[in-house]
Design a protein around this motif. Structure first.
Motif, PDB file in Angstrom:
ATOM      1  N   CYS A 154       0.878  -1.165   0.000  1.00 42.04           N
ATOM      2  CA  CYS A 154       0.000   0.000   0.000  1.00 42.04           C
ATOM      3  C   CYS A 154       0.915   1.214   0.000  1.00 42.04           C
ATOM      4  O   CYS A 154       1.361   1.652   1.051  1.00 42.04           O
ATOM      5  CB  CYS A 154      -0.903  -0.015   1.227  1.00 42.04           C
ATOM      6  N   GLY A 189      -0.402   4.103   2.157  1.00 42.28           N
ATOM      7  CA  GLY A 189      -0.385   3.881   3.600  1.00 42.28           C
ATOM      8  C   GLY A 189       1.011   3.600   4.136  1.00 42.28           C
ATOM      9  O   GLY A 189       1.422   4.161   5.156  1.00 42.28           O
ATOM     10  N   CYS A 211      -6.401   4.580   5.113  1.00 44.94           N
ATOM     11  CA  CYS A 211      -6.479   3.152   5.434  1.00 44.94           C
ATOM     12  C   CYS A 211      -5.659   2.910   6.697  1.00 44.94           C
ATOM     13  O   CYS A 211      -5.113   3.832   7.271  1.00 44.94           O
ATOM     14  CB  CYS A 211      -5.968   2.308   4.264  1.00 44.94           C
ATOM     15  N   CYS A 241      -3.065   0.593   6.766  1.00 47.92           N
ATOM     16  CA  CYS A 241      -1.926  -0.241   6.358  1.00 47.92           C
ATOM     17  C   CYS A 241      -0.616   0.131   7.045  1.00 47.92           C
ATOM     18  O   CYS A 241       0.102  -0.752   7.528  1.00 47.92           O
ATOM     19  CB  CYS A 241      -1.745  -0.177   4.851  1.00 47.92           C
ATOM     20  N   LYS A 278      -6.066   1.945  -8.138  1.00 51.17           N
ATOM     21  CA  LYS A 278      -6.458   2.324  -6.775  1.00 51.17           C
ATOM     22  C   LYS A 278      -6.728   3.825  -6.710  1.00 51.17           C
ATOM     23  O   LYS A 278      -7.663   4.256  -6.038  1.00 51.17           O
ATOM     24  CB  LYS A 278      -5.382   1.913  -5.758  1.00 51.17           C
TER      25      LYS A 278
END
Ligand code: GTP
Ligand code: ZN
Length: 358
Positions: A218, A221, A229, A231, A265
């Motif tokens: 990620c 993150g 998020c 992550c 994403k």
């Protein structure tokens, strides 16, 4: 006569080559059909393809649902491309970015007859090349242009659904803030695909369940400290717990964005800014909510000699997947960190729609 040593590409290698072709905007030949990814298609190539005959646009059933196109092939729709349709029309069907501003794209007419297998293979290749899952197809009548990658569509589908084999490439000591006794191992698939990493902390006893985490990449993150998020904090907390216990293994799987890639994403994030949740955004783009292949994690754990884990996760799907691929999950260790006002709705959606444990 003895069979000569084959220097030519295997099916797996040709599949990976096809992914690179699609990313460059080149067509590939799938069981007699020319297929290109809509995302990378140029005006020149569209004109050339049009000269070959009637074009079909392959979309996933998720994308077709948003566009109100009929789905006759279960997981996908094959939409007839009108003769006057231009690249902007194709792009608007593939990419939901402007759906809300320009909701009416139809009426769309879907094909019922004919073989859906080449379209399915084209979509899967585009997806696994981390492009938008939309492909344009046209039957190849004459000879194929020289230099294109040729694949059998059914064999391609079968091979992509098979498990990939990984081999260790290199490993070295990497002392970390969270754990001084760290070792980073690089694993490479034999087909030229994505590499994945394992961070081994201490010297875990292979006869006992190891404290383990399957972390999916990620960038936002892990690197940027994004608050959208959990992550980054999960990565830190997992390494810190392994450091504190003196042993553990963290797999860093390069499956950014639950397997859709960073570009997709960011498309999903842009849709989330329009009001869709994390699952709806994936669906509007044409993806499943989770496109990751967790068998990779099981394969790498086995390669490292682990057969039993104490898995740090809130995701029961990860537990089920490892169990079904020869890894015993002796214990599930919850990993609840990093809650912020920015990710509260995201985590609530994962709990409500993806079965995550709160
Ligand atoms: N498509 C998409 N991916 C996202 C989004 N937010 C985070 N991700 C990705 O989701 C993945 C994070 O999943 P993990 O933390 O490994 O696993 P999990 O399924 O949440 O389960 P846990 O083990 O409980 O953390 C990473 O690949 C992120 O890049 C989003 O809104 N959309
Ligand atoms: Zn994240």
């Amino acid at each position: 006569m003895q069979t000569p040593l084959s220097l030519g590409p295997s099916l797996a290698e040709r599949i990976n080559r096809a992914r690179a072709d699609l990313r460059m905007g080149l067509p590939v030949v799938l069981s007699g059909q020319l297929a290109v990814a809509v995302e990378t298609l140029s005006v020149e190539r569209l004109t050339a393809l049009r000269g070959l005959g009637a074009l079909t646009l392959a979309l996933t059933a998720w994308r077709a649902e948003t566009l109100k196109a009929r789905v006759y092939d279960n997981d996908l729709a094959r939409v007839r491309v009108p003769e006057d349709a231009d690249l902007a029309w194709l792009r608007a069907l593939a990419d939901p970015a402007d759906d809300l501003r320009m909701p009416m794209k139809g009426p769309l007419s879907s094909l019922r007859e004919g073989d859906a297998v080449p379209a399915r293979a084209a979509i899967l290749l585009a997806k696994t090349a981390q492009l938008l899952p939309a492909a344009l197809l046209v039957p190849l009548t004459g000879a194929a242009p020289e230099g294109l990658t040729h694949l059998d569509a059914a064999q391609t589908l079968a091979l992509i659904s098979e498990e990939t084999a990984f081999a260790p490439v290199a490993a070295a000591r990497v002392p970390m803030r969270a754990a001084e006794k760290g070792r980073l191992h690089i694993f490479r698939p034999d087909d030229g695909g994505e590499e994945h990493y394992a961070i081994e902390i201490g010297s875990p006893d292979r006869a006992l369940p190891v404290l383990a985490r399957l972390h999916s990449a990620c960038f936002t993150g892990d690197v940027l400290g994004s608050l959208k998020c959990d992550c980054g904090p999960q990565l830190d907390a997992a390494l810190r717990q392994m450091g504190a216990e003196g042993a553990g293994v963290l797999l860093y799987l390069n499956q950014e964005g639950r397997g859709i890639g960073l570009a997709n994403k960011m498309r999903a994030y842009a849709l989330q800014d329009q009001g869709f949740d994390t699952v709806e955004a994936n669906h509007r783009l044409g993806f499943e909510d989770d496109e990751r292949d967790f068998r990779i994690g099981a394969a790498i754990l086995r390669k490292l000699g682990f057969s039993s884990v104490r898995l740090m996760t809130n995701n029961p799907a990860k537990v089920r997947m490892l169990e079904s691929h020869c890894i015993t999950v002796a214990e599930r260790v919850p990993l609840k960190v990093g809650l912020s006002p920015h990710n509260a709705a995201y985590l609530a959606t994962k709990a409500a729609k993806s079965g995550h444990l709160l």
